[in-house]
Design a protein around this motif. Structure first.
Motif, PDB file in Angstrom:
ATOM      1  N   VAL A  44       0.830  -1.205   0.000  1.00 30.99           N
ATOM      2  CA  VAL A  44       0.000   0.000   0.000  1.00 30.99           C
ATOM      3  C   VAL A  44       0.865   1.256   0.000  1.00 30.99           C
ATOM      4  O   VAL A  44       0.569   2.220  -0.712  1.00 30.99           O
ATOM      5  CB  VAL A  44      -0.983  -0.027   1.203  1.00 30.99           C
ATOM      6  CG1 VAL A  44      -1.643   1.314   1.405  1.00 30.99           C
ATOM      7  CG2 VAL A  44      -2.020  -1.109   1.001  1.00 30.99           C
ATOM      8  N   TRP A  56       2.229   1.716  -3.467  1.00 35.70           N
ATOM      9  CA  TRP A  56       1.210   2.109  -4.426  1.00 35.70           C
ATOM     10  C   TRP A  56       0.743   3.551  -4.221  1.00 35.70           C
ATOM     11  O   TRP A  56       0.577   4.301  -5.178  1.00 35.70           O
ATOM     12  CB  TRP A  56       0.032   1.147  -4.324  1.00 35.70           C
ATOM     13  CG  TRP A  56      -1.088   1.451  -5.256  1.00 35.70           C
ATOM     14  CD1 TRP A  56      -1.037   1.570  -6.611  1.00 35.70           C
ATOM     15  CD2 TRP A  56      -2.446   1.691  -4.902  1.00 35.70           C
ATOM     16  NE1 TRP A  56      -2.266   1.851  -7.124  1.00 35.70           N
ATOM     17  CE2 TRP A  56      -3.156   1.939  -6.089  1.00 35.70           C
ATOM     18  CE3 TRP A  56      -3.129   1.708  -3.697  1.00 35.70           C
ATOM     19  CZ2 TRP A  56      -4.509   2.198  -6.103  1.00 35.70           C
ATOM     20  CZ3 TRP A  56      -4.492   1.965  -3.717  1.00 35.70           C
ATOM     21  CH2 TRP A  56      -5.154   2.213  -4.905  1.00 35.70           C
ATOM     22  N   LEU A  57       0.528   3.964  -2.968  1.00 31.70           N
ATOM     23  CA  LEU A  57      -0.035   5.292  -2.705  1.00 31.70           C
ATOM     24  C   LEU A  57       0.982   6.419  -2.795  1.00 31.70           C
ATOM     25  O   LEU A  57       0.593   7.587  -2.873  1.00 31.70           O
ATOM     26  CB  LEU A  57      -0.704   5.316  -1.326  1.00 31.70           C
ATOM     27  CG  LEU A  57      -1.976   4.485  -1.192  1.00 31.70           C
ATOM     28  CD1 LEU A  57      -2.498   4.542   0.231  1.00 31.70           C
ATOM     29  CD2 LEU A  57      -3.041   4.938  -2.174  1.00 31.70           C
ATOM     30  N   THR A  58       2.265   6.100  -2.757  1.00 39.85           N
ATOM     31  CA  THR A  58       3.281   7.156  -2.788  1.00 39.85           C
ATOM     32  C   THR A  58       4.118   7.090  -4.056  1.00 39.85           C
ATOM     33  O   THR A  58       5.299   7.409  -4.034  1.00 39.85           O
ATOM     34  CB  THR A  58       4.193   7.054  -1.552  1.00 39.85           C
ATOM     35  OG1 THR A  58       4.807   5.769  -1.543  1.00 39.85           O
ATOM     36  CG2 THR A  58       3.425   7.279  -0.275  1.00 39.85           C
TER      37      THR A  58
END
Length: 171
Positions: A135, A138-140
């Motif tokens: 996560v 993916w988010l950064t």
């Protein structure tokens, strides 16, 4: 000395494709010369010809922003790749540690619901390091400094205490 083109063939034929003289393939300038219109809405209107669709950004501003974003994408440096590999290895070891630690823990309850919830919590703890890494990665995507910050926070928060402290601590 002969060139080998005795049949009357043109040397430029080797540089052309079959169908180059097709009138439906004429560009906008050539279409104007033949009397056809370049677009149904008229030249310069910004509308595509009839039956055509616009793909990608619809406006020039969006197209420029997309081109600028593509130009600013930078390849990940070697140091960043090595750091991501080290963090990935740490998170893999944490997952293995939580798995071994969860296998050592004795279930303290006899109630079916409590036993289920305890086991659910154990397996979520096993999955937590892998999920945190995925996560965060993916988010950064657009913020590499934030990525390394969040990965470092996860290394501190997700230490497999049940593996380090040994069995029998939870009673």
């Amino acid at each position: 000395m002969t060139s080998g083109y005795s049949d009357g063939d043109n040397r430029d034929d080797a540089l052309g494709w079959a169908g180059d003289d097709d009138p439906t393939l004429a560009s906008g300038d050539e279409a104007g010369e033949t009397g056809e219109t370049a677009s149904a809405a008229g030249p310069g209107s910004g509308e595509p010809p009839e039956g055509w669709t616009v793909t990608g950004p619809a406006s020039a501003v969006e197209a420029k922003a997309a081109a600028d974003a593509a130009a600013t994408r930078v390849a990940t440096s070697s140091l960043a790749l090595v750091s991501l590999g080290i963090f990935g290895g740490i998170y893999l070891l944490y997952t293995i540690g939580w798995f071994i630690g969860a296998g050592r823990i004795q279930i303290p309850t006899s109630d079916v619901v409590s036993e289920f919830m305890f086991m659910l919590g154990l397996w979520l703890a096993v999955a937590a390091p892998a999920v945190w890494f995925a996560v965060t990665f993916w988010l950064t995507r657009a913020h590499p400094r934030a990525r390394f910050g969040w990965l470092l926070i996860g290394v501190i928060l997700l230490v497999p205490l049940s593996f380090i402290s040994g069995p029998g601590v939870i009673a």
